[in-house]
Scaffold this motif. Structure first.
Motif, PDB file in Angstrom:
ATOM      1  N   ALA A 174     -26.809  11.879   8.616  1.00 47.81           N
ATOM      2  CA  ALA A 174     -26.947  13.250   8.049  1.00 47.81           C
ATOM      3  C   ALA A 174     -26.073  14.189   9.065  1.00 47.81           C
ATOM      4  N   ASN A 175     -25.397  13.678  10.144  1.00 45.04           N
ATOM      5  CA  ASN A 175     -24.675  14.514  11.288  1.00 45.04           C
ATOM      6  C   ASN A 175     -23.363  14.287  10.788  1.00 45.04           C
ATOM      7  N   ILE A 176     -22.968  13.531   9.701  1.00 48.47           N
ATOM      8  CA  ILE A 176     -21.509  13.152   9.234  1.00 48.47           C
ATOM      9  C   ILE A 176     -21.140  14.420   8.484  1.00 48.47           C
ATOM     10  N   ARG A 177     -19.979  14.883   8.723  1.00 50.53           N
ATOM     11  CA  ARG A 177     -19.645  16.136   8.129  1.00 50.53           C
ATOM     12  C   ARG A 177     -18.544  16.075   7.021  1.00 50.53           C
ATOM     13  N   PRO A 178     -17.318  15.645   7.247  1.00 53.63           N
ATOM     14  CA  PRO A 178     -16.461  15.436   6.113  1.00 53.63           C
ATOM     15  C   PRO A 178     -16.706  14.430   5.155  1.00 53.63           C
ATOM     16  N   VAL A 179     -16.099  14.808   3.869  1.00 54.31           N
ATOM     17  CA  VAL A 179     -16.602  13.922   2.802  1.00 54.31           C
ATOM     18  C   VAL A 179     -16.047  12.286   2.999  1.00 54.31           C
ATOM     19  N   ASP A 180     -14.580  12.190   3.775  1.00 52.36           N
ATOM     20  CA  ASP A 180     -13.909  11.034   3.841  1.00 52.36           C
ATOM     21  C   ASP A 180     -14.777   9.994   4.810  1.00 52.36           C
ATOM     22  N   VAL A 212     -28.638  15.316   3.868  1.00 53.44           N
ATOM     23  CA  VAL A 212     -29.515  16.518   3.393  1.00 53.44           C
ATOM     24  C   VAL A 212     -28.740  17.228   2.204  1.00 53.44           C
ATOM     25  N   CYS A 213     -29.244  18.373   1.862  1.00 56.77           N
ATOM     26  CA  CYS A 213     -28.863  19.099   0.685  1.00 56.77           C
ATOM     27  C   CYS A 213     -27.623  19.349   0.917  1.00 56.77           C
ATOM     28  N   ARG A 214     -26.813  19.847   1.695  1.00 59.25           N
ATOM     29  CA  ARG A 214     -25.647  19.943   2.298  1.00 59.25           C
ATOM     30  C   ARG A 214     -24.666  18.911   1.558  1.00 59.25           C
ATOM     31  N   HIS A 215     -25.021  17.654   2.008  1.00 64.81           N
ATOM     32  CA  HIS A 215     -24.039  16.547   1.547  1.00 64.81           C
ATOM     33  C   HIS A 215     -23.748  16.499   0.033  1.00 64.81           C
ATOM     34  N   PHE A 216     -25.163  16.564  -0.508  1.00 61.55           N
ATOM     35  CA  PHE A 216     -25.138  16.546  -1.983  1.00 61.55           C
ATOM     36  C   PHE A 216     -24.261  17.507  -2.874  1.00 61.55           C
ATOM     37  N   ALA A 228     -18.509  30.619   5.799  1.00 66.57           N
ATOM     38  CA  ALA A 228     -17.727  29.749   6.138  1.00 66.57           C
ATOM     39  C   ALA A 228     -17.330  28.943   5.045  1.00 66.57           C
ATOM     40  N   SER A 229     -18.368  28.728   4.224  1.00 64.77           N
ATOM     41  CA  SER A 229     -18.092  27.621   3.355  1.00 64.77           C
ATOM     42  C   SER A 229     -17.423  28.496   2.125  1.00 64.77           C
ATOM     43  N   LEU A 230     -17.360  29.913   1.979  1.00 65.29           N
ATOM     44  CA  LEU A 230     -16.740  30.419   0.934  1.00 65.29           C
ATOM     45  C   LEU A 230     -15.136  30.267   1.479  1.00 65.29           C
ATOM     46  N   ASN A 231     -14.932  29.992   2.962  1.00 62.38           N
ATOM     47  CA  ASN A 231     -13.403  29.787   3.408  1.00 62.38           C
ATOM     48  C   ASN A 231     -13.186  28.230   3.590  1.00 62.38           C
ATOM     49  N   ARG A 232     -13.940  27.550   2.940  1.00 66.27           N
ATOM     50  CA  ARG A 232     -13.888  26.234   2.732  1.00 66.27           C
ATOM     51  C   ARG A 232     -14.253  25.259   3.901  1.00 66.27           C
ATOM     52  N   MET A 233     -15.100  25.934   4.786  1.00 66.86           N
ATOM     53  CA  MET A 233     -15.363  25.202   6.034  1.00 66.86           C
ATOM     54  C   MET A 233     -17.002  24.998   6.067  1.00 66.86           C
ATOM     55  N   GLU A 234     -17.418  23.990   5.432  1.00 68.52           N
ATOM     56  CA  GLU A 234     -18.583  23.538   5.100  1.00 68.52           C
ATOM     57  C   GLU A 234     -19.408  23.199   6.286  1.00 68.52           C
ATOM     58  N   ALA A 235     -20.270  23.846   6.994  1.00 68.16           N
ATOM     59  CA  ALA A 235     -20.983  23.517   8.306  1.00 68.16           C
ATOM     60  C   ALA A 235     -22.083  22.365   7.980  1.00 68.16           C
ATOM     61  N   LEU A 236     -22.864  21.865   9.020  1.00 65.21           N
ATOM     62  CA  LEU A 236     -23.879  21.160   8.772  1.00 65.21           C
ATOM     63  C   LEU A 236     -25.077  22.308   8.714  1.00 65.21           C
ATOM     64  N   PRO A 288     -22.566  20.200  22.136  1.00 67.49           N
ATOM     65  CA  PRO A 288     -21.248  20.426  21.320  1.00 67.49           C
ATOM     66  C   PRO A 288     -20.507  19.406  20.603  1.00 67.49           C
ATOM     67  N   GLU A 289     -19.964  19.218  19.520  1.00 68.75           N
ATOM     68  CA  GLU A 289     -19.086  18.381  18.886  1.00 68.75           C
ATOM     69  C   GLU A 289     -18.216  18.608  18.205  1.00 68.75           C
ATOM     70  N   SER A 290     -17.203  18.080  17.778  1.00 66.07           N
ATOM     71  CA  SER A 290     -16.072  18.196  17.270  1.00 66.07           C
ATOM     72  C   SER A 290     -16.516  18.211  15.605  1.00 66.07           C
ATOM     73  N   ILE A 291     -16.111  19.392  14.601  1.00 74.57           N
ATOM     74  CA  ILE A 291     -16.215  19.383  13.446  1.00 74.57           C
ATOM     75  C   ILE A 291     -15.703  18.238  12.560  1.00 74.57           C
ATOM     76  N   ALA A 292     -14.711  17.687  13.241  1.00 72.91           N
ATOM     77  CA  ALA A 292     -14.083  16.624  12.374  1.00 72.91           C
ATOM     78  C   ALA A 292     -15.075  15.214  12.453  1.00 72.91           C
ATOM     79  N   SER A 293     -16.158  15.177  13.179  1.00 75.19           N
ATOM     80  CA  SER A 293     -16.789  13.846  13.134  1.00 75.19           C
ATOM     81  C   SER A 293     -17.844  13.641  11.751  1.00 75.19           C
TER      82      SER A 293
END
Length: 296
Positions: free
Chosen positions: A64-70, A97-101, A219-227, A291-296
């Motif tokens: 559930a800590n995976i962020r990007p769809v790819d 979690v719900c964010r990923h759906f 942030a999500s409205l700016n296409r940066m969907e966080a965990l 701390p961690e990169s949002i690309a992960s």
């Protein structure tokens, strides 16, 4: 400045499908079927034990800590290499979690040319009298000329368990409360802030919790969907840290997140100009306490 419909049907860092773009475009165009696809490859890690009789290891929960769809798609195919249209057994779905759906449905719709975005807020349909931390997808219905909320997580099992009486493909605005609406409700005394958060977890509720979701939704409205547990900038742990200056900024942000498409230029301008709101390349993962990169 591009118009919002074009903006929200374009790929972005979190929703770009990478090498799987063609597979997403080939999926059914029917919204109900797309939700079934999402439900067939993902399972909510916290609901899995009691609704799907699925015992997850900590390593499995960590997906559930995976962020990007790819990277989500990469993990989905590692667990089961069947086509996305083949529903997996819950044990072979990616625990999320719900964010990923919401993000997955947004990515599919965008790839199919439909404006879509993930929205962060609170669900009123999980625990009577409480507003639970939750995400849904919002897409532009051209035929009806309106943005519609869709809860892609609500499969038949969950609809029965939570006694869902509405259509999850068109969630009422009083069933899912967008974070900015929750903020305004509490700031004007129309609701108690302690009813918003995670009721099953001590101390994870209150105005500060709502404020964090306002920033994540912005942030999500700016296409940066966080965990849901990514922390940066304006986010605080506790109401005492919310100064009058911060509350005033959050008042402005909340209003923008609830405004119509005419507010889109201001949403983009404010986000790009204020470091307290813009999601940085490195965030603090509150669950991993690091701390961690949002690309992960």
């Amino acid at each position: 400045m591009e118009n919002p419909q074009d903006y929200y049907k374009s790929d972005a860092p979190m929703t770009a499908p990478g090498t799987h773009a063609a597979e997403l475009r080939a999926l059914p165009s029917d919204l109900a079927k797309l939700c079934e696809v999402v439900q067939g490859v993902l399972v909510h890690r916290d609901i899995a034990p009691w609704l799907y009789d699925l015992k997850l290891t900590e390593a499995q929960r960590d997906d559930a800590n995976i962020r990007p769809v790819d990277l989500m798609l990469k993990r989905i195919f590692e667990l089961d290499d069947s086509p996305l249209t083949i529903a997996r057994d819950p044990a072979h779905r990616m625990p999320t979690v719900c964010r990923h759906f919401s993000l997955m449905l947004s990515a599919i719709l965008r790839e199919q040319g439909i404006p879509a975005r993930a929205r962060c807020g609170f669900g009123a349909y999980f625990n009577q009298g409480k507003f639970e931390d939750h995400w849904v997808c919002e897409y532009w219905n051209a035929g009806q000329s309106r943005w519609i909320l869709v809860d892609a997580q609500m499969d038949p099992v969950q609809r029965k368990a939570f006694n869902i009486a509405f259509n999850p493909l068109d969630v009422p605005r009083d069933a899912f409360i967008i974070a900015g609406d929750a903020w305004q409700m509490c700031r004007t005394g129309r609701a108690e802030a302690d009813r918003f958060g995670l009721s099953q977890v001590p101390n994870l509720h209150g105005l500060w919790f709502i404020a964090g979701n306002v920033v994540r939704d912005f942030a999500s409205l700016n296409r940066m969907e966080a965990l849901p547990w990514d922390v940066w900038g304006l986010m605080e742990m506790g109401d005492a840290a919310l100064t009058d200056e911060k509350k005033a900024l959050l008042d402005r942000v909340a209003a923008l997140t609830l405004a119509g498409d005419e507010a889109f230029p201001e949403i983009r301008k404010l986000y790009e100009s204020d470091d307290r709101l813009r999601m940085p390349p490195v965030v603090f993962n509150a669950l991993r306490n690091a701390p961690e990169s949002i690309a992960s």
